[in-house]
Design a protein around this motif. Structure first.
Motif, PDB file in Angstrom:
ATOM      1  N   ILE A 125       0.861  -1.182   0.000  1.00  0.00           N
ATOM      2  CA  ILE A 125       0.000   0.000   0.000  1.00  0.00           C
ATOM      3  C   ILE A 125       0.900   1.236   0.000  1.00  0.00           C
ATOM      4  O   ILE A 125       2.096   1.147   0.238  1.00  0.00           O
ATOM      5  CB  ILE A 125      -0.961   0.047   1.208  1.00  0.00           C
ATOM      6  CG1 ILE A 125      -0.192   0.093   2.532  1.00  0.00           C
ATOM      7  CG2 ILE A 125      -1.913  -1.133   1.191  1.00  0.00           C
ATOM      8  CD1 ILE A 125      -1.097   0.300   3.763  1.00  0.00           C
ATOM      9  N   ALA A 126       0.287   2.406  -0.279  1.00  0.00           N
ATOM     10  CA  ALA A 126       1.028   3.678  -0.323  1.00  0.00           C
ATOM     11  C   ALA A 126       2.161   3.619  -1.343  1.00  0.00           C
ATOM     12  O   ALA A 126       3.257   4.098  -1.097  1.00  0.00           O
ATOM     13  CB  ALA A 126       1.556   4.049   1.062  1.00  0.00           C
ATOM     14  N   VAL A 127       1.877   3.039  -2.491  1.00  0.00           N
ATOM     15  CA  VAL A 127       2.827   2.948  -3.602  1.00  0.00           C
ATOM     16  C   VAL A 127       2.260   3.747  -4.766  1.00  0.00           C
ATOM     17  O   VAL A 127       1.166   3.447  -5.251  1.00  0.00           O
ATOM     18  CB  VAL A 127       3.068   1.480  -4.015  1.00  0.00           C
ATOM     19  CG1 VAL A 127       3.870   1.409  -5.305  1.00  0.00           C
ATOM     20  CG2 VAL A 127       3.778   0.725  -2.905  1.00  0.00           C
ATOM     21  N   SER A 128       2.991   4.760  -5.218  1.00  0.00           N
ATOM     22  CA  SER A 128       2.481   5.643  -6.261  1.00  0.00           C
ATOM     23  C   SER A 128       2.480   4.984  -7.636  1.00  0.00           C
ATOM     24  O   SER A 128       1.517   5.075  -8.388  1.00  0.00           O
ATOM     25  CB  SER A 128       3.305   6.934  -6.317  1.00  0.00           C
ATOM     26  OG  SER A 128       3.217   7.633  -5.104  1.00  0.00           O
ATOM     27  N   ASP A 129       3.567   4.326  -7.979  1.00  0.00           N
ATOM     28  CA  ASP A 129       3.726   3.742  -9.316  1.00  0.00           C
ATOM     29  C   ASP A 129       4.176   2.293  -9.169  1.00  0.00           C
ATOM     30  O   ASP A 129       5.366   1.994  -9.175  1.00  0.00           O
ATOM     31  CB  ASP A 129       4.743   4.559 -10.114  1.00  0.00           C
ATOM     32  CG  ASP A 129       4.899   4.077 -11.553  1.00  0.00           C
ATOM     33  OD1 ASP A 129       4.218   3.109 -11.940  1.00  0.00           O
ATOM     34  OD2 ASP A 129       5.711   4.671 -12.289  1.00  0.00           O
ATOM     35  N   ALA A 130       3.215   1.400  -9.051  1.00  0.00           N
ATOM     36  CA  ALA A 130       3.527  -0.011  -8.805  1.00  0.00           C
ATOM     37  C   ALA A 130       4.228  -0.664  -9.987  1.00  0.00           C
ATOM     38  O   ALA A 130       5.076  -1.541  -9.811  1.00  0.00           O
ATOM     39  CB  ALA A 130       2.250  -0.780  -8.464  1.00  0.00           C
ATOM     40  N   GLY A 149      -1.880  -5.686  -4.069  1.00  0.00           N
ATOM     41  CA  GLY A 149      -1.986  -4.556  -3.150  1.00  0.00           C
ATOM     42  C   GLY A 149      -2.775  -3.393  -3.695  1.00  0.00           C
ATOM     43  O   GLY A 149      -3.619  -3.540  -4.595  1.00  0.00           O
ATOM     44  N   VAL A 150      -2.476  -2.207  -3.157  1.00  0.00           N
ATOM     45  CA  VAL A 150      -3.200  -0.979  -3.495  1.00  0.00           C
ATOM     46  C   VAL A 150      -2.200   0.059  -3.994  1.00  0.00           C
ATOM     47  O   VAL A 150      -1.285   0.442  -3.268  1.00  0.00           O
ATOM     48  CB  VAL A 150      -3.949  -0.417  -2.264  1.00  0.00           C
ATOM     49  CG1 VAL A 150      -4.712   0.851  -2.638  1.00  0.00           C
ATOM     50  CG2 VAL A 150      -4.883  -1.463  -1.678  1.00  0.00           C
TER      51      VAL A 150
END
Length: 333
Positions: A125-130, A149-150
Motif C-alpha cells: 500500500i502507499a505505492v504511487s507507481d507499482a 496490493g493498493v
C-alpha cells in the motif's frame, strides 16, 4: 463388597473417558489453533504513513483479525533507511511470517525481493507507481505472483491545477524531493510534463536525507512563487524545517499528502491514507482466509479528498478563493 468395588471401578472408568473426551474436542485438538502472523514494514514514521497503518489494523479487526487475539501483527519501522528496510524484509521471510504488509515503495520493493520464490504473500500500500517500481507488470490484471496490493498514483494534475487556482500568478514552481525514491521521481516527472502546458518553470531541489531538507528549502527562497512536495517520505519526515522556511519567507507551500496540510501546508487533492490502509486490510483478509494473492487484481486507491488549511494561508497573507473553500472536503480554520 465386591459389588461396591465394581461400582467404584466403573465410575473411575467413566471419569477417564470423560477427561479424554474433553482433551480431544473441537478443531484445536493436539494443541491450540495457529494464529497467523503478519509482518508490517514501513519505511519511516510520519503522520500520513502512520494513518495507513492505523487504517490497516482497524479494518483487520473488522474483518475478524484482531491483533493479539486472532492475528499477530509485527510492526517494523526502517527509520528512512532502505538498507534497514531490506533487513526487516529478510527477517520476516526468515521468521516465515504468513504474510507481509509493505507500506511505501522502498519497503515494498524490499519485501518483494526478500519474499521472491518463498510463496509468502506481500500486500503493498502507499505505492504511487507499482509498475514503475517493478512490483507488478501491468494495471488491471492479476499478477500471478505472491504480490498484490493498493497503488495510489498521486493526482498531480489536480494538485497543480489547485496551485494555479490558489496562486494564479505562479510561474516558477519549487519542487523538493528525494531523487532516490522511485515514487518521488515518478511524480516529479509527471509534474514537469504537465506544467509545460502552463508555461511554468520547475526549479528542483533534491535531497538524500532528512538533514538536507532545510537547506533545500532555503535554496528556493527568492527563486520561486510556490513550493510543492510530492508524497516523499524523506521530506515529509522533516516537514517542520520546510514549513518554517516557507512561513518566514511567505512562500505558499503545497503538498501531495493530506496529513501535511494538517501540519501547515496550504492544501492538496490527496489520497485518504486511512482508507488506503483499510483497503489493504481487505485484501490481506482475503489472503489469510485462503485466497491466492496471484489471483487478486491490484486495486487503485478508492478515495481522495480536497483539504485546505485556511489558517496557514492567512498566516502568509494568501487569500483562498471562495470556489475552492466551497468544494473542499475539509477546511482548517
Amino acid at each position: 463388597m465386591r459389588t461396591r468395588f465394581l461400582a467404584v471401578l466403573a465410575l473411575v472408568a467413566l471419569l477417564v473417558v470423560a477427561v479424554a473426551g474433553c482433551g480431544q474436542s473441537g478443531p484445536q485438538s493436539g494443541g491450540e489453533k495457529k494464529v497467523p502472523v503478519v509482518g508490517v514494514t514501513q519505511i519511516v514514521r510520519h503522520p500520513a504513513l502512520d494513518l495507513d497503518y492505523q487504517g490497516f489494523v482497524d479494518q483487520m479487526a473488522k474483518e475478524g483479525f484482531v491483533d493479539g487475539e486472532t492475528v499477530k501483527i509485527i510492526f517494523k519501522d526502517a527509520q528512512g533507511d532502505p538498507n534497514l528496510a531490506k533487513t526487516i524484509a529478510d527477517q520476516f521471510v526468515a521468521d516465515k511470517v504468513d504474510a507481509i504488509l509493505s507500506i511505501t515503495t522502498p519497503s515494498s520493493q524490499a519485501a518483494a525481493q526478500a519474499a521472491k520464490g518463498t510463496g509468502i504473500p506481500v500486500v503493498f500500500i502507499a505505492v504511487s507507481d507499482a509498475v514503475g517500481a517493478g512490483l507488478i507488470k501491468e494495471i488491471g490484471k492479476p499478477t500471478g505472483t505472491n504480490i498484490t496490493g493498493v497503488y495510489s498514483a498521486d493526482p498531480v494534475e489536480q494538485q497543480m491545477d489547485l496551485i494555479e487556482e490558489v496562486v494564479p500568478n505562479v510561474k516558477r514552481l519549487g519542487l523538493i524531493y528525494n531523487a532516490g525514491e522511485d515514487n518521488s521521481v515518478s511524480n516529479a516527472n509527471r509534474i514537469k510534463a504537465y506544467v509545460k502546458n502552463k508555461n511554468w518553470q520547475v526549479i528542483e531541489a533534491t535531497v538524500t536525507g532528512t538533514s538536507d531538507v532545510q537547506a533545500a528549502a532555503q535554496s528556493l527562497v527568492g527563486r520561486v512563487d510556490a513550493v510543492f512536495v510530492p508524497q516523499d517520505n524523506t521530506v515529509i519526515a522533516a516537514l517542520e524545517a520546510l514549513l518554517q522556511v516557507c512561513r518566514t519567507n511567505k512562500i505558499p507551500f503545497f503538498c501531495g499528502d493530506t496529513e501535511s496540510v494538517k501540519r501547515g501546508a496550504i492544501g492538496t487533492v490527496g489520497n485518504d491514507e486511512y482508507d488506503c490502509g483499510a483497503q489493504g486490510a481487505e485484501i490481506m483478509a482475503r489472503i489469510l482466509r485462503g485466497e491466492d494473492p496471484g489471483t487478486i487484481v491490484p486495486q487503485e486507491i478508492r478515495k481522495r479528498v480536497l483539504l485546505i488549511n485556511k489558517k496557514a494561508a492567512d498566516a502568509i497573507g494568501l487569500e483562498i478563493p471562495k470556489s475552492v473553500l466551497e468544494r473542499a472536503d475539509e477546511v482548517i480554520e
